[in-house]
Structures are given as structure tokens and as C-alpha cells.
Enzyme design. Structure first.
Site, short mmCIF file in Angstrom:
data_model
loop_
_atom_site.label_atom_id
_atom_site.label_comp_id
_atom_site.label_asym_id
_atom_site.label_seq_id
_atom_site.Cartn_x
_atom_site.Cartn_y
_atom_site.Cartn_z
N HIS A 13 0.86 -1.20 0.00
CA HIS A 13 0.00 0.00 0.00
C HIS A 13 0.89 1.24 0.00
O HIS A 13 1.45 1.60 1.03
CB HIS A 13 -0.91 0.00 1.23
CG HIS A 13 -1.89 1.13 1.26
ND1 HIS A 13 -3.23 0.94 1.56
CD2 HIS A 13 -1.76 2.45 1.06
CE1 HIS A 13 -3.85 2.09 1.51
NE2 HIS A 13 -2.98 3.04 1.22
N HIS A 15 1.46 5.41 -1.83
CA HIS A 15 1.05 6.52 -2.71
C HIS A 15 2.30 7.10 -3.35
O HIS A 15 3.18 7.60 -2.64
CB HIS A 15 0.33 7.60 -1.90
CG HIS A 15 -0.92 7.09 -1.24
ND1 HIS A 15 -2.16 7.17 -1.82
CD2 HIS A 15 -1.10 6.46 -0.05
CE1 HIS A 15 -3.06 6.63 -1.02
NE2 HIS A 15 -2.45 6.18 0.06
N LYS A 99 -9.54 -0.41 -5.45
CA LYS A 99 -9.50 0.27 -4.17
C LYS A 99 -10.85 0.90 -3.89
O LYS A 99 -11.36 1.69 -4.69
CB LYS A 99 -8.41 1.35 -4.19
CG LYS A 99 -8.30 2.18 -2.92
CD LYS A 99 -7.73 1.40 -1.73
CE LYS A 99 -7.81 2.18 -0.44
NZ LYS A 99 -6.67 3.05 -0.22
N ASP A 247 1.41 2.69 3.52
CA ASP A 247 0.53 3.84 3.31
C ASP A 247 1.34 5.13 3.30
O ASP A 247 0.84 6.18 3.73
CB ASP A 247 -0.61 3.91 4.33
CG ASP A 247 -1.72 4.86 3.89
OD1 ASP A 247 -1.77 5.21 2.69
OD2 ASP A 247 -2.53 5.27 4.74
O1 DOR Z 1 -3.74 9.79 5.44
C1 DOR Z 1 -4.06 9.40 4.32
N1 DOR Z 1 -3.50 9.91 3.22
N2 DOR Z 1 -5.01 8.47 4.22
C2 DOR Z 1 -5.49 8.10 3.03
O2 DOR Z 1 -6.35 7.26 3.01
C3 DOR Z 1 -5.05 8.77 1.79
C4 DOR Z 1 -3.71 9.30 1.96
C5 DOR Z 1 -3.28 10.23 0.85
O3 DOR Z 1 -3.48 9.90 -0.33
O4 DOR Z 1 -2.71 11.27 1.15
ZN ZN Z 2 -3.42 5.04 1.47
#
Ligand code: DOR
Ligand code: ZN
Length: 345
Positions: A13, A15, A99, A247
Site C-alpha cells: 500500500h 502513494h 480500491k 501507506d
Molecule cells: O492519510 C491518508 N493519506 N489516508 C489516506 O487514506 C489517503 C492518503 C493520501 O493519499 O494522502
Molecule cells: Zn493510502
């Protein structure tokens, strides 16, 4: 133990954003992980297989020379995602699932799902094809307290969904509470969860230590110390239903140090080192490989990585900032020491 060699891990997971930010982010993840499941909440979101594959090409183009890293993808589910799009995504071989962002739950989730009830045909197709549903598990009802949103989501959305689609594979992404842990432990086969480093290392008090700490704000928000302990126990127990998903969610410094700051914690600069610290503190370094390098691949039905990664117990200082395109971000543990250091390839 002063040196730890494990099978190379995967991040299930992450970004990576797009454009100039992508360029500066990819090297952190590629230096540690063999593969990563890259989130689709771009602006606009990646709602088709074609968009997702084009984004994957941009990630590959941003890789440092010689990197062996392999991005894996997930499609952004909306109220309108048709079963045919699932078919196309599956046929790509590199899009592993969809997702589910409940609309309004978090960053770039406006186009997310408002009513799962409308998606029966799509979810049925996912289930048939073995596509995985990656779930952001929080209700968006403003009447629900932010610390209770995960628990309410389990009762109201997830339990009924899992019962309606008994063969659908589901990952409860970034589980943050003891209720979430218990749910995953008692759920049917085919249900697993990722756990972030921040939820293993910190509880909600950290957000307010000596003042407001915007760089420790993410969604789902940090919970109680008892929740953190439950997560640490789940991660270090050798239970294959729990695996690594950082994450890591980068935001430019000024968008977090603001009157209404963005949610997201950047951890990719130390994406395995932070977990090593958490496992070490629990006396469970021997279990890190299962959590970081095996359970996720096994759940997704992919081969485990064959090469290795080595960490040494040698303190290093995390920089105060990390470049993000033309700007900068503040990484987790900025300016502080980390006990474990990555040995370069
Ligand atoms: O804290 C977060 N940031 N939670 C998420 O679900 C998305 C993520 C983001 O894309 O910045
Ligand atoms: Zn996330």
C-alpha cells in the site's frame, strides 16, 4: 542481533503521486521493496484500466537506472465502475484489484463509492476473477466520531459485504484498531489486512505532544495505545493475515503545516527500517520477514521475492525534509534517530 538479512520485502500500500513528485518519490520505495501496490487516488483518479496502465508506465519511467522494482496497481472504484472494466484490469496481469474509497473518507476520495449496493455485478466479477478489493475502512457519516469510524465501517459495510460475496478477496487496508484486528482474525478465509509503521509505533497522543503535530496526522487517524498494542501483537504474531503496507502518503510541507492540513504521513524514506524498529521493540525481529516479505505475496498469489535486503543496527539521522518535486515534505521521524539502517545493494 546487529545485522538482519531478510527476503526482499514488498509494500502492499503506497502513494507515489504523479509528475515531478513521482520522480522524487519512486527511488525511496524502489530502494527497499521489490514490488509495491500503488494507490490510484490521483487527481483525477485512475478509474479505468487504460489510465492505470499509462500511470504504471510513468512510474517505470521514473525508476532509477538499474532498479528492479515492479509496480503493481489497483483501480479506483466508483459507483459507475462496470464489470467490463474489471475484466480489462484483470487481463493486464498487473492490476491486482480495486480500491474502495468511501466517497469523502480521505484525500482524493470525492469520486469514491457512495453506495456499494449499486456495485453487485462489478463485485461479483471481481470475485469470479480473483481480483482483490482493497478497502479504506472508515464510514463517512459526520455523526460518527472520527475514532469510531473504523469500527462502524466493519459493522455497517464490511461484514455484510463479506457475507454477500463469500469468495471475494478483501484487504482491510491500514487497520488501526483492536476492533479491526479482531475482525480480521475472526473473518473467513480471503480476508487480510495491511498495517502501517505509524500505527505500530505511535498512538494518538503523539499528535499532540508539546503542541499540534500536523505531520503525524493521517487517515485513519492514530488510535489509542491499546489499539497500537493490538496491532503490534497482530503484526508480530506470525499470523499471515497481517502484512506490510506503509501507506506512505506524501504531501508538500506547506499543505500539512496549514489551518486545514492534509492527511498523510510519508514513511517511504525508511519504509522497512521503521518496521524493524517496531518488531525489535517487541522482541520479534525473527518475524519481520514473514510480515514484510511473505504473507502479502502469498495472499496475492504471487511468488515470494528471491533476493534479500540487509539492515544493520547502526543509528542514522532522518533528514529534516525530503525533496518533493520542486518543493519538500517532512518525513516521519524528521530530524530524529532511527536504530536500523539499510545496507545498499
Ligand atoms: O492519510 C491518508 N493519506 N489516508 C489516506 O487514506 C489517503 C492518503 C493520501 O493519499 O494522502
Ligand atoms: Zn493510502
Amino acid at each position: 542481533m546487529t545485522r538482519l538479512t531478510i527476503r526482499r520485502p514488498d509494500d502492499w500500500h503506497v502513494h507515489l503521486r504523479d509528475g515531478a513528485a513521482l520522480q522524487s518519490l519512486v527511488p525511496h520505495t524502489a530502494a527497499r521493496f521489490a514490488r509495491a501496490l500503488v494507490m490510484p487516488n490521483l487527481k483525477p483518479p485512475l478509474t479505468t484500466a487504460a489510465q492505470t496502465l499509462a500511470y504504471r508506465e510513468r512510474i517505470l519511467a521514473a525508476l532509477p537506472e538499474g532498479a528492479l522494482f515492479r509496480p503493481l496497481m489497483t483501480l479506483y472504484l466508483t459507483d459507475q465502475t462496470p464489470p467490463d472494466e474489471i475484466e480489462r484490469a484483470h487481463a493486464s496481469g498487473v492490476i491486482l484489484g480495486c480500491k474502495l474509497y468511501p466517497a469523502g473518507a480521505t484525500t482524493h476520495s470525492d469520486a469514491g463509492v457512495t453506495d456499494l449496493g449499486r456495485l453487485d455485478a462489478t463485485l461479483a466479477r471481481m470475485s469470479e476473477l480473483g481480483m482483490v478489493l482493497q478497502v479504506h475502512g472508515e464510514v463517512t457519516d459526520p455523526d460518527v466520531d472520527i475514532f469510531e469510524r473504523e469500527a462502524r465501517f466493519i459493522e455497517r459495510v464490511l461484514e455484510p459485504l463479506i457475507a454477500r460475496f463469500p469468495r471475494l478477496k478483501v484487504v482491510f487496508e491500514h487497520v488501526t484498531s483492536h476492533i479491526g484486528v479482531e475482525f480480521v482474525r475472526s473473518a473467513r478465509t480471503g480476508v487480510a489486512a495491511t498495517i502501517t509503521p505509524q500505527h505500530l509505533l505511535l498512538d494518538r497522543n503523539a499528535m499532540f505532544q508539546g503542541g499540534l503535530r500536523p505531520h503525524l496526522y493521517c487517515l485513519p487517524v492514530l488510535k489509542r495505545e491499546s489499539d497500537r498494542r493490538a496491532l503490534l501483537e497482530a503484526a508480530t504474531a506470525g499470523d499471515a493475515r497481517f502484512f506490510l503496507g506503509t501507506d506512505s502518503a506524501p504531501h508538500a510541507r506547506h499543505t500539512k503545516e496549514a489551518a486545514c492540513g492534509c492527511a498523510g504521513i510519508f514513511s517511504a524514506h525508511a519504509g522497512i527500517e521503521l518496521y524493524a524498529e517496531a518488531f525489535d521493540a517487541a522482541g520479534a525481529l525473527a518475524r519481520l520477514q514473514g510480515f514484510a516479505s511473505e504473507a502479502g505475496a502469498d495472499f496475492y498469489g504471487l511468488p515470494r521475492n528471491e533476493d534479500t535486503l540487509t539492515l544493520v543496527r547502526e543509528p542514522w539521522s532522518v533528514p529534516a525534509t525530503v525533496p518533493l518535486g520542486a518543493g519538500e515534505l517532512v518525513p516521519l521521524r524528521a530530524g530524529e534517530r532511527l536504530a536500523w539502517r539499510l545496507v545498499g545493494r
